[in-house]
Design a protein around this motif. Sequence first.
Motif, PDB file in Angstrom:
ATOM      1  N   CYS A   1       0.858  -1.181   0.000  1.00 39.39           N
ATOM      2  CA  CYS A   1       0.000   0.000   0.000  1.00 39.39           C
ATOM      3  C   CYS A   1       0.894   1.232   0.000  1.00 39.39           C
ATOM      4  N   VAL A   2       0.815   2.002  -1.068  1.00 38.84           N
ATOM      5  CA  VAL A   2       1.552   3.260  -1.121  1.00 38.84           C
ATOM      6  C   VAL A   2       0.640   4.312  -0.493  1.00 38.84           C
ATOM      7  N   ASN A   3       0.968   4.660   0.752  1.00 43.22           N
ATOM      8  CA  ASN A   3       0.066   5.484   1.563  1.00 43.22           C
ATOM      9  C   ASN A   3       0.424   6.976   1.468  1.00 43.22           C
ATOM     10  N   LYS A   4      -0.457   7.791   1.974  1.00 45.08           N
ATOM     11  CA  LYS A   4      -0.294   9.255   2.031  1.00 45.08           C
ATOM     12  C   LYS A   4      -0.253   9.857   0.635  1.00 45.08           C
ATOM     13  N   MET A   5      -1.011   9.263  -0.287  1.00 40.64           N
ATOM     14  CA  MET A   5      -1.075   9.786  -1.648  1.00 40.64           C
ATOM     15  C   MET A   5      -1.617  11.218  -1.658  1.00 40.64           C
ATOM     16  N   ASP A   6      -2.425  11.555  -0.654  1.00 40.14           N
ATOM     17  CA  ASP A   6      -2.947  12.941  -0.564  1.00 40.14           C
ATOM     18  C   ASP A   6      -1.811  13.946  -0.399  1.00 40.14           C
ATOM     19  N   LEU A   7      -0.695  13.516   0.176  1.00 45.28           N
ATOM     20  CA  LEU A   7       0.406  14.450   0.428  1.00 45.28           C
ATOM     21  C   LEU A   7       1.344  14.597  -0.769  1.00 45.28           C
ATOM     22  N   VAL A   8       1.115  13.800  -1.812  1.00 43.81           N
ATOM     23  CA  VAL A   8       1.904  13.971  -3.041  1.00 43.81           C
ATOM     24  C   VAL A   8       0.963  14.335  -4.198  1.00 43.81           C
ATOM     25  N   ASP A   9      -0.115  15.017  -3.848  1.00 46.83           N
ATOM     26  CA  ASP A   9      -1.104  15.469  -4.846  1.00 46.83           C
ATOM     27  C   ASP A   9      -1.629  14.330  -5.715  1.00 46.83           C
TER      28      ASP A   9
ATOM     29  N   ILE B   1      -0.212  -3.822  -5.907  1.00 45.80           N
ATOM     30  CA  ILE B   1       0.223  -2.526  -5.383  1.00 45.80           C
ATOM     31  C   ILE B   1      -0.933  -1.533  -5.499  1.00 45.80           C
ATOM     32  N   ILE B   2      -1.259  -0.897  -4.383  1.00 47.33           N
ATOM     33  CA  ILE B   2      -2.449  -0.032  -4.352  1.00 47.33           C
ATOM     34  C   ILE B   2      -2.069   1.343  -3.788  1.00 47.33           C
ATOM     35  N   PRO B   3      -2.407   2.431  -4.499  1.00 44.65           N
ATOM     36  CA  PRO B   3      -2.191   3.769  -3.945  1.00 44.65           C
ATOM     37  C   PRO B   3      -3.346   4.142  -3.016  1.00 44.65           C
ATOM     38  N   VAL B   4      -3.038   4.531  -1.779  1.00 44.24           N
ATOM     39  CA  VAL B   4      -4.113   4.842  -0.820  1.00 44.24           C
ATOM     40  C   VAL B   4      -3.801   6.101  -0.029  1.00 44.24           C
ATOM     41  N   SER B   5      -4.834   6.667   0.565  1.00 45.13           N
ATOM     42  CA  SER B   5      -4.650   7.600   1.665  1.00 45.13           C
ATOM     43  C   SER B   5      -5.493   7.078   2.819  1.00 45.13           C
ATOM     44  N   ALA B   6      -4.809   6.541   3.829  1.00 50.36           N
ATOM     45  CA  ALA B   6      -5.539   5.963   4.960  1.00 50.36           C
ATOM     46  C   ALA B   6      -6.288   7.061   5.706  1.00 50.36           C
ATOM     47  N   LEU B   7      -5.664   8.233   5.789  1.00 48.53           N
ATOM     48  CA  LEU B   7      -6.275   9.334   6.531  1.00 48.53           C
ATOM     49  C   LEU B   7      -7.553   9.808   5.849  1.00 48.53           C
ATOM     50  N   LYS B   8      -7.491   9.971   4.521  1.00 48.50           N
ATOM     51  CA  LYS B   8      -8.656  10.487   3.798  1.00 48.50           C
ATOM     52  C   LYS B   8      -9.583   9.362   3.323  1.00 48.50           C
ATOM     53  N   GLY B   9      -9.099   8.140   3.381  1.00 50.73           N
ATOM     54  CA  GLY B   9      -9.954   7.019   2.981  1.00 50.73           C
ATOM     55  C   GLY B   9      -9.907   6.680   1.500  1.00 50.73           C
ATOM     56  N   ASP B  10      -8.957   7.250   0.737  1.00 54.83           N
ATOM     57  CA  ASP B  10      -8.876   6.954  -0.689  1.00 54.83           C
ATOM     58  C   ASP B  10      -8.446   5.515  -0.944  1.00 54.83           C
ATOM     59  N   ASN B  11      -9.241   4.812  -1.729  1.00 55.85           N
ATOM     60  CA  ASN B  11      -8.920   3.436  -2.149  1.00 55.85           C
ATOM     61  C   ASN B  11      -8.767   2.447  -0.995  1.00 55.85           C
ATOM     62  N   VAL B  12      -9.275   2.794   0.180  1.00 56.82           N
ATOM     63  CA  VAL B  12      -9.186   1.842   1.290  1.00 56.82           C
ATOM     64  C   VAL B  12     -10.409   0.932   1.249  1.00 56.82           C
ATOM     65  N   VAL B  13     -11.581   1.551   1.405  1.00 57.30           N
ATOM     66  CA  VAL B  13     -12.794   0.743   1.345  1.00 57.30           C
ATOM     67  C   VAL B  13     -13.448   0.881  -0.022  1.00 57.30           C
ATOM     68  N   SER B  14     -13.484   2.134  -0.532  1.00 56.04           N
ATOM     69  CA  SER B  14     -14.048   2.313  -1.870  1.00 56.04           C
ATOM     70  C   SER B  14     -13.026   3.009  -2.758  1.00 56.04           C
ATOM     71  N   ARG B  15     -13.251   2.884  -4.060  1.00 55.56           N
ATOM     72  CA  ARG B  15     -12.358   3.490  -5.048  1.00 55.56           C
ATOM     73  C   ARG B  15     -12.394   5.009  -4.934  1.00 55.56           C
ATOM     74  N   SER B  16     -11.249   5.624  -5.156  1.00 54.49           N
ATOM     75  CA  SER B  16     -11.149   7.070  -4.957  1.00 54.49           C
ATOM     76  C   SER B  16     -11.319   7.838  -6.270  1.00 54.49           C
ATOM     77  N   ASP B  17     -12.035   8.958  -6.179  1.00 53.35           N
ATOM     78  CA  ASP B  17     -12.163   9.838  -7.353  1.00 53.35           C
ATOM     79  C   ASP B  17     -10.904  10.676  -7.550  1.00 53.35           C
ATOM     80  N   ASN B  18     -10.056  10.699  -6.509  1.00 56.62           N
ATOM     81  CA  ASN B  18      -8.849  11.532  -6.604  1.00 56.62           C
ATOM     82  C   ASN B  18      -7.753  10.909  -7.460  1.00 56.62           C
ATOM     83  N   MET B  19      -7.907   9.612  -7.746  1.00 57.31           N
ATOM     84  CA  MET B  19      -6.880   8.939  -8.548  1.00 57.31           C
ATOM     85  C   MET B  19      -7.527   8.203  -9.721  1.00 57.31           C
ATOM     86  N   PRO B  20      -8.081   8.981 -10.671  1.00 56.12           N
ATOM     87  CA  PRO B  20      -8.778   8.350 -11.807  1.00 56.12           C
ATOM     88  C   PRO B  20      -7.841   7.469 -12.637  1.00 56.12           C
TER      89      PRO B  20
END
Lengths: 303, 418
Positions: free
Chosen positions: B140-148, B175-194
């Motif tokens: 899990c590549v975490n903290k994706m929110d901090l690298v835009d 390999i999955i890009p996630v933001s645990a803090l914001k919830g991106d790609n953890v439980v549901s797919r994120s709109d921030n990483m189309p």
Amino acid sequence: MTDTPNYQLSQLRVLEAESIHIMREVVAEFERPVLLFSGGKDSIVMLRIAQKAFHPARIPFAVMHVDTGHNFEEVLAFRDKRAKELGVQLIVASVQEAIDNGSVSEPPDGTRNRIQTPVLLDAIDKHRFNAIFGGARRDEDKARAKERIFSYRDEFGQWDPKNQRPELWNLYNGRVHVGDSMRVFPLSNWTELDIWQYISEEGIEIPSIYYAHDRETFVRDNMVYAVHDVCRPKAGEEVSVRRVRYRTVGDASLTAAVESDADTVEKVIEEVSTTRITERGATRGDDKFSEASMEDRKREGYF
Amino acid sequence: MDILRFATAGSVDDGKSTLIGRLLFDTKTVFEDQLDAVERVSRDRGEDYTNLALLTDGLRAEREQGITIDVAYRYFATPKRKFIIADTPGHIQYTRNMVTGASTADLALVLVDARKGLVEQSRRHAFLASLLQVPHLVLCVNKMDLVDYSQETFDAIAHEFTQFAAKLRIPDLTIIPVSALKGDNVVSRSDNMPWYDGSSLLHHLENVHVASDRNLVDVRFPVQYVIRPMSDDWHDYRGYAGQVAGGVLKKGDEVLVLPSGFTSRIASVETADGEVDEAYPPMSVTVRLEDEIDISRGDMICRPHNQPTPTQDVDAMICWMDESAQLQTGRKYVIKHTTRTARCIVKDLQYRLDINSLHRDEEAGTLALNEIGRVRLRSTVPLMADAYSRNRTTGGFILIDEATNRTVGAGMIADSGR
């Protein structure tokens, strides 16, 4: 769908197989095991698993109950009945007797949870038990989440969370020196919901107080307590009949009921799968004393 | 419904507690009273936000020091699957704890911080997952929110990790890009990483196929306990109880018992609920044989043409787990392998492995806490050994110090001829 695609077991059967393995390891490696049996749902499930592990032989160890003297009558009656049905020896270690003979003293608040520990340790010594099965589950409490399945205790019965034996694969290290003992938790990986689903699948009988029934109750600290010889309302605490059931059964002075209409095992499963409160949070006054009350009691030798 | 057991690993502050908190939270596994307690403690401690790590750090010392001391086990479920998490601390004593957690895991989950990329510990965690033969690995590549939510950053980390993993035995890598803090790609797919077209972490955990990871080919039944009821009803009953470690056992099968070498046929495979047609891992059953043979705890039932190698000389990778004493050549230990317990002596430490560089130090004479090396052991009685790569149950063992009774080492039997 076929019945056994890919030789797959359901989660309950995986847990059961693991628990049977644990019980057989203990009986193979320890001379004097005993199973703690209170008449509560977890220890009832443990007895069923013990039955299965050694079938068609009888359960090859005694069961023991540390009786605080403050128990629910229905549960004690059930305890005696089940022990008799299974033909196992029931040892009762009595807290009341220990108070009467002066080996422990009654705490000023009248609750006997804490003084169970020395009575348990004395009974273990007296009967020279070196492996003691307990029905604790890791989902019950954050200190329990840290505990091994084979939990080593020194000659004082103490748990040292910083000095636990690593536990790998299904290989349990059961070696102890004389005087030391092992607490063994075959249900470690079960959750409250697993227990209920298993009770349902196996058709296991349990004490009636786990199902909804009408009882004289009062509210204290946002919890519903039954009026009992050892749990009387104080001035201002209003008594009324409520429809309640118990999620855990322990000392009547500390164990609260929950308001519920669940009077069958199916309804209980439905209730447990949707509840937003943990089992202990809903019903145990004793765990609220401090953030680490379970850890502290376990360090002293509690289960 | 089935169970997935997974172990989590990650270095300090890469957001492991937050990720677990998020999984528990979004699957509604965190209960109101637990959350109330965490909020109360966070407030009492003067923290600005609810510290989700307090959900998982259960011991007094952990809360005081803000660190995780030991492996903790946690449970959650979705309508598709039940999950057991072995939550292993990244802080201190990482190797020992991760080996413990990974020994029973179907899947290992390794976290990295997207800002820092792969660090030494990420490689170490991947190596340990491969050493323990955990069949599935998720990075899990975490903290994706901090690298835009940068695809370039993710791709670079994914590429580097894939290259490294190619040197290890990792059968299935995701390999999955996630933001645990914001919830991106953890439980549901994120709109921030189309640009990411894979599954969310939870979706992957729910669907990863683990049933085929067990060895259903090589029949292995370590005898755990002999059931002989001393009762009139079951006068002549003699059953061999154990948990199936490999293969499928059926009534009528020809079997061979090690180490004696006697053969017989399976008369029945039984449980307390009656006879079963077949037994397979991880079932706990009782096997009865057609012939009266002397079999006791520690023996192994297998098939005549498919046997483990009974041997007193075992080559194995050892992870040393004890802080108070080191592994030394010439020393004797207790070895527990399947249901057989014996004594053994360390004949030779062939090399100590530097798990960062994978360099082999052949001059090493000892293994200290958290060190890994390859040893040759000689045991007092034969062990029915399989390579760990073939069967994690019949290929794994523990070493116990005879004086202290502590579990001091975890061993994995090496492939023969390697």
